[in-house]
Design an enzyme around this catalytic site. Structure first.
Site, PDB file in Angstrom:
ATOM      1  N   ASP A   1      -4.692  -5.012  -8.093  1.00  0.00           N
ATOM      2  CA  ASP A   1      -6.133  -4.900  -8.354  1.00  0.00           C
ATOM      3  C   ASP A   1      -6.894  -6.061  -7.699  1.00  0.00           C
ATOM      4  OD1 ASP A   1      -4.733  -6.454 -10.192  1.00  0.00           O
ATOM      5  OD2 ASP A   1      -5.941  -5.872 -11.928  1.00  0.00           O
TER       6      ASP A   1
ATOM      7  N   TYR B   1       7.478   7.822  -5.338  1.00  0.00           N
ATOM      8  CA  TYR B   1       7.713   8.873  -4.345  1.00  0.00           C
ATOM      9  C   TYR B   1       9.156   9.378  -4.363  1.00  0.00           C
ATOM     10  CZ  TYR B   1       3.152   8.306  -2.100  1.00  0.00           C
ATOM     11  OH  TYR B   1       1.807   8.288  -1.835  1.00  0.00           O
TER      12      TYR B   1
ATOM     13  N   LYS C   1       2.242  -6.069  -9.377  1.00  0.00           N
ATOM     14  CA  LYS C   1       1.598  -6.002 -10.693  1.00  0.00           C
ATOM     15  C   LYS C   1       2.589  -6.608 -11.682  1.00  0.00           C
ATOM     16  CE  LYS C   1      -1.885  -4.617 -13.280  1.00  0.00           C
ATOM     17  NZ  LYS C   1      -3.256  -5.187 -13.157  1.00  0.00           N
TER      18      LYS C   1
ATOM     19  N   ASP D   1       0.206   3.140  -0.395  1.00  0.00           N
ATOM     20  CA  ASP D   1      -0.567   4.345  -0.064  1.00  0.00           C
ATOM     21  C   ASP D   1      -2.044   4.102  -0.321  1.00  0.00           C
ATOM     22  OD1 ASP D   1      -1.086   7.083   0.555  1.00  0.00           O
ATOM     23  OD2 ASP D   1      -1.237   7.474  -1.588  1.00  0.00           O
TER      24      ASP D   1
ATOM     25  N   ASP E   1      -5.512   3.163   2.656  1.00  0.00           N
ATOM     26  CA  ASP E   1      -6.734   3.950   2.896  1.00  0.00           C
ATOM     27  C   ASP E   1      -7.966   3.054   2.809  1.00  0.00           C
ATOM     28  OD1 ASP E   1      -5.247   6.264   3.264  1.00  0.00           O
ATOM     29  OD2 ASP E   1      -6.597   7.499   2.050  1.00  0.00           O
TER      30      ASP E   1
HETATM   31  C1  IPM Z   1       0.060   8.871   3.724  1.00  0.00           C
HETATM   32  C2  IPM Z   1      -0.303  10.175   3.045  1.00  0.00           C
HETATM   33  C3  IPM Z   1       0.929  10.743   2.376  1.00  0.00           C
HETATM   34  C4  IPM Z   1       1.417   9.759   1.334  1.00  0.00           C
HETATM   35  C5  IPM Z   1       0.734  12.139   1.749  1.00  0.00           C
HETATM   36  C6  IPM Z   1       0.154  13.120   2.747  1.00  0.00           C
HETATM   37  C7  IPM Z   1       1.999  12.668   1.155  1.00  0.00           C
HETATM   38  O1  IPM Z   1      -1.330   9.992   2.142  1.00  0.00           O
HETATM   39  O2  IPM Z   1       0.840   8.905   4.672  1.00  0.00           O
HETATM   40  O3  IPM Z   1      -0.435   7.823   3.317  1.00  0.00           O
HETATM   41  O4  IPM Z   1       0.995   9.814   0.172  1.00  0.00           O
HETATM   42  O5  IPM Z   1       2.234   8.916   1.674  1.00  0.00           O
HETATM   43 MN    MN Z   2      -2.055   7.988   2.041  1.00  0.00          MN
END
Ligand code: IPM
Ligand code: MN
Length: 350
Positions: free
Chosen positions: A221, A135, A187, A245, A249
């Site tokens: 993984d 990032y 990793k 990230d 999710d």
């Molecule tokens: C998060 C989101 C962001 C990220 C995006 C929207 C840039 O997915 O906050 O996890 O990748 O960090």
């Molecule tokens: Mn995200």
């Protein structure tokens, strides 16, 4: 008294932030908190109208608040990357919000896609480094559009950045006082430079300053495999930006989906920003059908980080009651209640 900057943002952002503010206001009355809000018009609409994403003057103002409460950023008519980089990531970098804190907690009454797993099994926290890694934006494209094109996206990890993130994770595990365990997700078998640094600092700092915290390691993984198979093994997971990230999710799904998932972008020594992580969900905008619990939970995290732990706990307990006693599902349009009604229910249980 706290001064809060509110960025409701795009899509369903304003709808869910409204419920979060409703809950905060109800709590202020009973807890004797004084919260002053300043609303900022930022996001896709403003960008399309004026070409501005985050004016320097606004950024300068944001530095002076006690916290920032963010709804969602993202607009279907704006090319991917513009608002994300210009607003969300810029705020993370400029305000040095170096921790992305993502609790993964399954509340009673909420359905998880994991068979035979319940609230006692799914209760851990991901501490994601939030200002470095891929990032950081190191790299570039050479000979673009030709057959000899080269694209490079490097991962930047600094000793300072890694160490402060690891320390936060250890401190968090200590304060949380649950499993007293931190798992480094990396990793080391392939990314031998970056995770050499991460694991050296992990063991060095952990052994010296956090001997009461157990140290564990899992490749990324394997981490996603265990998150699905044995989520109860985790207490605090610490990891670099991109891995964080991705695994958060997955974590959001384990805890019942985007309707409940909240996160904090934290600078422990400065102003921090709290958000529901689900995004702007344009197709539901204005319909009063999305779940505001993630935004309300983010408000709770904000109070917790400000040191208002009792008030934060009240919010979490109220959210749990609403999940347990009322909602048919956490998904948009399937809750059995409108966005506003869910906000009202949380207020009722405060
Ligand atoms: C998060 C989101 C962001 C990220 C995006 C929207 C840039 O997915 O906050 O996890 O990748 O960090
Ligand atoms: Mn995200």
């Amino acid at each position: 008294m706290y001064n809060i900057a509110v960025i409701a943002g795009d899509g369903i952002g304003p709808e869910v932030i409204r419920e979060g503010l409703k809950v905060l206001d109800a709590l202020s009355d009973t807890e004797g908190l004084q919260l002053n809000y300043t609303h900022y018009d930022l996001g896709g609409e403003r960008y399309l109208r004026t070409g501005e994403i985050l004016p320097d003057s606004v950024l300068a103002e944001l530095r002076n608040f006690d916290a920032i409460y963010l709804g969602a950023i993202g607009h279907p008519e704006v090319k991917p990357g513009i608002l994300e980089k210009g607003l969300l990531l810029r705020l993370r970098f400029e305000l040095d919000l170096y921790i992305n804190l993502r609790p993964i907690k399954l509340f009673p009454g909420v359905e998880t896609p994991l068979k035979d797993k319940g609230p006692q099994d799914i209760d851990f926290v991901v501490v994601r480094e939030n200002t470095e890694g891929q990032y950081a934006g190191a790299g570039g494209i050479l000979r673009k559009g030709t057959p000899h094109e080269i694209a490079i996206q490097e991962s930047v990890c600094t000793r300072m950045g890694v160490e402060r993130c690891l320390r936060y994770a250890f401190e968090y595990a200590r304060r949380r006082n649950k499993g007293k365990k931190v798992t480094l997700c990396g990793k080391t078998n392939v990314l031998t430079y970056v995770f050499d640094l991460w694991s050296r600092v992990f063991h060095e700092v952990g052994a010296r300053d956090y001997p009461d915290i157990t140290r564990d390691y899992a490749h990324v993984d394997a981490t996603v495999m265990w998150m699905v198979k044995n989520p109860e093994w985790f207490d605090v997971i610490v990891t670099e930006n991109m891995f964080g990230d991705i695994i958060t999710d997955l974590g959001a799904m384990l805890q019942g989906g985007m309707g409940i998932a909240a996160g904090g972008n934290i600078n422990p020594g400065g102003v921090s920003m709290f958000e529901p992580i689900g995004g702007s969900a344009p197709k539901y905008t204005g319909q009063n059908v999305v779940n505001p619990l993630a935004a309300i939970g983010a408000a709770g995290m904000m109070l917790d980080t400000l040191g208002e732990t009792a008030a934060a706990e009240k919010i979490e307990k109220a959210i749990m009651k609403v999940c347990e006693k009322h909602l048919k599902s956490l998904a948009a349009g399937q809750m059995g209640y409108t966005t506003q009604e869910v906000g009202d229910l949380v207020v009722k249980y405060l």
